[in-house]
Design an enzyme around this catalytic site. Structure first.
Site, PDB file in Angstrom:
ATOM      1  N   TYR A 157       0.830  -1.202   0.000  1.00  0.00           N
ATOM      2  CA  TYR A 157       0.000   0.000   0.000  1.00  0.00           C
ATOM      3  C   TYR A 157       0.864   1.252   0.000  1.00  0.00           C
ATOM      4  O   TYR A 157       0.700   2.140  -0.844  1.00  0.00           O
ATOM      5  CB  TYR A 157      -0.917  -0.008   1.225  1.00  0.00           C
ATOM      6  N   LYS A 161       1.416   3.920  -3.212  1.00  0.00           N
ATOM      7  CA  LYS A 161       1.024   5.321  -3.054  1.00  0.00           C
ATOM      8  C   LYS A 161       2.227   6.247  -3.219  1.00  0.00           C
ATOM      9  O   LYS A 161       2.086   7.373  -3.716  1.00  0.00           O
ATOM     10  CB  LYS A 161       0.371   5.539  -1.687  1.00  0.00           C
TER      11      LYS A 161
END
Length: 279
Positions: A157, A161
């Protein structure tokens, strides 16, 4: 001050729940016509119903943003209903696998990139040409405060990002001369009112990756999604276009940033950079 977006058209990905739904409603209340998309058909239908109840104009389209053909279908549907977009909000994301980097499945790790980074790339590529042709438009990529932190139990994650922040900066630099502005926003700590926040708060195995955040969420803490939605609306007004390509958080003082925009651009602040020791 009431921020108005009358006459604008917008698209919000990941709008079936949480931050995406709240953002779509905020854009509707500001006067924009709103396209919404998600892979979750029932949730998307509920968001559309809420926008219609509020008197807004909406088109919904179920889309897997990691699939190029699905994104092409989205672009066709939105284009036929709205024409060119004024605003694209790349909000759709997945938390991905939780565990040490050598423990998680490789396919699960790269699936996170397929949604969080590649999906945003594909959607942007689908709608950017019309913006370039009209020489106007804004793109907002929703990221996280984890982009500069070693989230070892949630690396997919955070890493995906981080890539999206770098993409925002690259794209913002490339399209600035064409009248397009691009921003990355950090919506703050996950909230128990969003799907991702609930996932962290309710499943014990997710406590490992950040016990402090998980405990805060379990107590009902976290940043409400309305805060980030207000930032999206404000950026959509064009007030902060001078900061294109930058990373802006909900806790940043945007007024102060605008007053010191010359310094921000000169020193290349609010970007991901490697800073070395002076020689």
């Amino acid at each position: 001050m009431q921020m108005r977006l009358d006459g604008q058209t917008a698209l919000v990905t990941g709008a079936a729940q949480g931050l995406g739904r709240v953002t779509a409603l905020a854009l509707c209340h500001a006067g924009a016509a709103v396209g919404i998309t998600d892979i979750d058909a029932p949730g998307l239908a509920e968001t559309a119903a809420q926008i219609e109840k509020a008197g807004g104009r909406v088109i919904s389209h179920v889309t897997d943003i990691s699939d190029p053909q699905s994104v092409e279908g989205l672009a066709t549907a939105v284009g036929q209903s709205f024409g060119p977009l004024d605003l694209l909000v790349n909000n759709a994301a997945t938390l991905g696998p939780v565990g040490l980097p050598w423990e998680v499945e490789a396919e699960a790790y790269w699936r996170t990139f397929a949604v969080n980074m590649r999906g945003s790339f594909l959607v942007t590529r689908a709608f950017l040409p019309a913006m370039l042709e009209r020489r106007r438009g804004r793109i907002i990529d929703v990221v996280t405060g984890a982009v500069s932190l070693p989230y070892i139990h949630c690396a997919a994650y955070a890493n995906s990002k981080s890539a999206l922040v770098a993409w925002t900066n690259s794209l913002g630099t490339a399209v600035k001369e064409h009248g397009i502005c691009v921003f990355a926003i950090n919506p703050g700590q996950m909230t128990t009112r969003t799907g991702m926040g609930k996932l962290v708060a309710e499943r014990p195995e997710h406590m490992r990756f950040n016990p402090e955040v998980a405990a805060m969420l379990a107590r009902g803490g976290g940043e409400p999604p309305e805060t980030a939605a207000r930032l999206v609306v404000r950026l959509a007004t064009g007030e902060a276009d001078v900061l294109t390509g930058r990373y802006i958080g909900v806790h940043d003082d945007l007024d102060a940033m605008l007053r010191r925009s010359d310094e921000i651009l000169r020193e290349d602040l609010y970007t991901l950079r490697i800073r070395k020791l002076p020689t």
